[in-house]
Write a protein that holds these residues in place. Sequence first.
Motif, PDB file in Angstrom:
ATOM      1  N   PHE A 179       0.844  -1.191   0.000  1.00 33.34           N
ATOM      2  CA  PHE A 179       0.000   0.000   0.000  1.00 33.34           C
ATOM      3  C   PHE A 179       0.888   1.253   0.000  1.00 33.34           C
ATOM      4  O   PHE A 179       1.706   1.445   0.894  1.00 33.34           O
ATOM      5  CB  PHE A 179      -0.900  -0.045   1.243  1.00 33.34           C
ATOM      6  CG  PHE A 179      -1.942   1.021   1.329  1.00 33.34           C
ATOM      7  CD1 PHE A 179      -2.827   1.264   0.293  1.00 33.34           C
ATOM      8  CD2 PHE A 179      -2.050   1.768   2.488  1.00 33.34           C
ATOM      9  CE1 PHE A 179      -3.803   2.237   0.402  1.00 33.34           C
ATOM     10  CE2 PHE A 179      -3.026   2.749   2.604  1.00 33.34           C
ATOM     11  CZ  PHE A 179      -3.905   2.985   1.554  1.00 33.34           C
ATOM     12  N   LEU A 180       0.758   2.067  -1.053  1.00 33.97           N
ATOM     13  CA  LEU A 180       1.647   3.215  -1.239  1.00 33.97           C
ATOM     14  C   LEU A 180       1.751   4.128  -0.007  1.00 33.97           C
ATOM     15  O   LEU A 180       2.864   4.458   0.408  1.00 33.97           O
ATOM     16  CB  LEU A 180       1.242   4.021  -2.476  1.00 33.97           C
ATOM     17  CG  LEU A 180       2.129   5.235  -2.758  1.00 33.97           C
ATOM     18  CD1 LEU A 180       3.555   4.819  -3.085  1.00 33.97           C
ATOM     19  CD2 LEU A 180       1.536   6.076  -3.870  1.00 33.97           C
ATOM     20  N   PRO A 181       0.641   4.577   0.603  1.00 35.98           N
ATOM     21  CA  PRO A 181       0.796   5.447   1.776  1.00 35.98           C
ATOM     22  C   PRO A 181       1.622   4.789   2.896  1.00 35.98           C
ATOM     23  O   PRO A 181       2.439   5.443   3.542  1.00 35.98           O
ATOM     24  CB  PRO A 181      -0.639   5.708   2.233  1.00 35.98           C
ATOM     25  CG  PRO A 181      -1.442   5.574   0.973  1.00 35.98           C
ATOM     26  CD  PRO A 181      -0.762   4.462   0.201  1.00 35.98           C
ATOM     27  N   TYR A 182       1.445   3.505   3.102  1.00 34.55           N
ATOM     28  CA  TYR A 182       2.221   2.789   4.104  1.00 34.55           C
ATOM     29  C   TYR A 182       3.700   2.762   3.726  1.00 34.55           C
ATOM     30  O   TYR A 182       4.574   3.022   4.558  1.00 34.55           O
ATOM     31  CB  TYR A 182       1.680   1.360   4.261  1.00 34.55           C
ATOM     32  CG  TYR A 182       2.565   0.474   5.102  1.00 34.55           C
ATOM     33  CD1 TYR A 182       2.615   0.615   6.487  1.00 34.55           C
ATOM     34  CD2 TYR A 182       3.363  -0.502   4.511  1.00 34.55           C
ATOM     35  CE1 TYR A 182       3.438  -0.190   7.252  1.00 34.55           C
ATOM     36  CE2 TYR A 182       4.185  -1.314   5.276  1.00 34.55           C
ATOM     37  CZ  TYR A 182       4.212  -1.161   6.650  1.00 34.55           C
ATOM     38  OH  TYR A 182       5.033  -1.963   7.403  1.00 34.55           O
ATOM     39  N   LEU A 183       3.989   2.456   2.464  1.00 33.70           N
ATOM     40  CA  LEU A 183       5.378   2.382   2.016  1.00 33.70           C
ATOM     41  C   LEU A 183       6.077   3.738   2.135  1.00 33.70           C
ATOM     42  O   LEU A 183       7.231   3.813   2.562  1.00 33.70           O
ATOM     43  CB  LEU A 183       5.446   1.872   0.575  1.00 33.70           C
ATOM     44  CG  LEU A 183       5.007   0.426   0.358  1.00 33.70           C
ATOM     45  CD1 LEU A 183       4.888   0.124  -1.130  1.00 33.70           C
ATOM     46  CD2 LEU A 183       5.973  -0.535   1.034  1.00 33.70           C
ATOM     47  N   LEU A 184       5.387   4.811   1.753  1.00 37.61           N
ATOM     48  CA  LEU A 184       5.961   6.154   1.868  1.00 37.61           C
ATOM     49  C   LEU A 184       6.241   6.502   3.326  1.00 37.61           C
ATOM     50  O   LEU A 184       7.324   6.994   3.668  1.00 37.61           O
ATOM     51  CB  LEU A 184       5.008   7.194   1.264  1.00 37.61           C
ATOM     52  CG  LEU A 184       4.815   7.160  -0.240  1.00 37.61           C
ATOM     53  CD1 LEU A 184       3.674   8.083  -0.642  1.00 37.61           C
ATOM     54  CD2 LEU A 184       6.094   7.549  -0.959  1.00 37.61           C
ATOM     55  N   ASN A 185       5.259   6.250   4.171  1.00 37.64           N
ATOM     56  CA  ASN A 185       5.399   6.559   5.587  1.00 37.64           C
ATOM     57  C   ASN A 185       6.511   5.736   6.222  1.00 37.64           C
ATOM     58  O   ASN A 185       7.338   6.263   6.979  1.00 37.64           O
ATOM     59  CB  ASN A 185       4.075   6.319   6.309  1.00 37.64           C
ATOM     60  CG  ASN A 185       4.123   6.766   7.748  1.00 37.64           C
ATOM     61  OD1 ASN A 185       4.402   7.920   8.035  1.00 37.64           O
ATOM     62  ND2 ASN A 185       3.858   5.846   8.648  1.00 37.64           N
TER      63      ASN A 185
END
Length: 149
Positions: A10-16
């Motif tokens: 999940f992109l938001p998780y990976l960025l965070n």
Amino acid sequence: MSHKLILQDFLPYLLNRAGLRVGLMFSRDIEPFHVTLPMWRVLVELWHNGEHRLGELSERTSIDMSTLSRLVVAMQRKNLVVRRRSGLDGRALSLTLTPRGLALTEKIAPQALHYEGVAMQEMSEREVATLKDLLKRVYRNLEAADRNA
């Protein structure tokens, strides 16, 4: 029920997750200088682009105005920045680095670049450029969505 959302993809998780990790590692290195990550963002923006008004600095560093105002007071007490009336608009305040702020920024900059290098290990220059371009696009997309909300 089909579950298509996988946290580890999940992109938001990976960025965070990536941001938190590099932030924690870099924070440990700058702690002895009594500088926080938000302070670092202000220092490096002023170092790279010179004098800024507070609103402009808020936008460039992604620090909201109320937080930035308090941060600037703390940075003034540490003699890292100086706040003065803007020449263009006497009501507006602009910020610039003090000689101490400049020296500290130049001392810390290699550590910041080190962590960027660590994060980009095993990536080609082209991959790094592509990643940065994509992250900037992601931010612009989110910014536009927020404005239209």
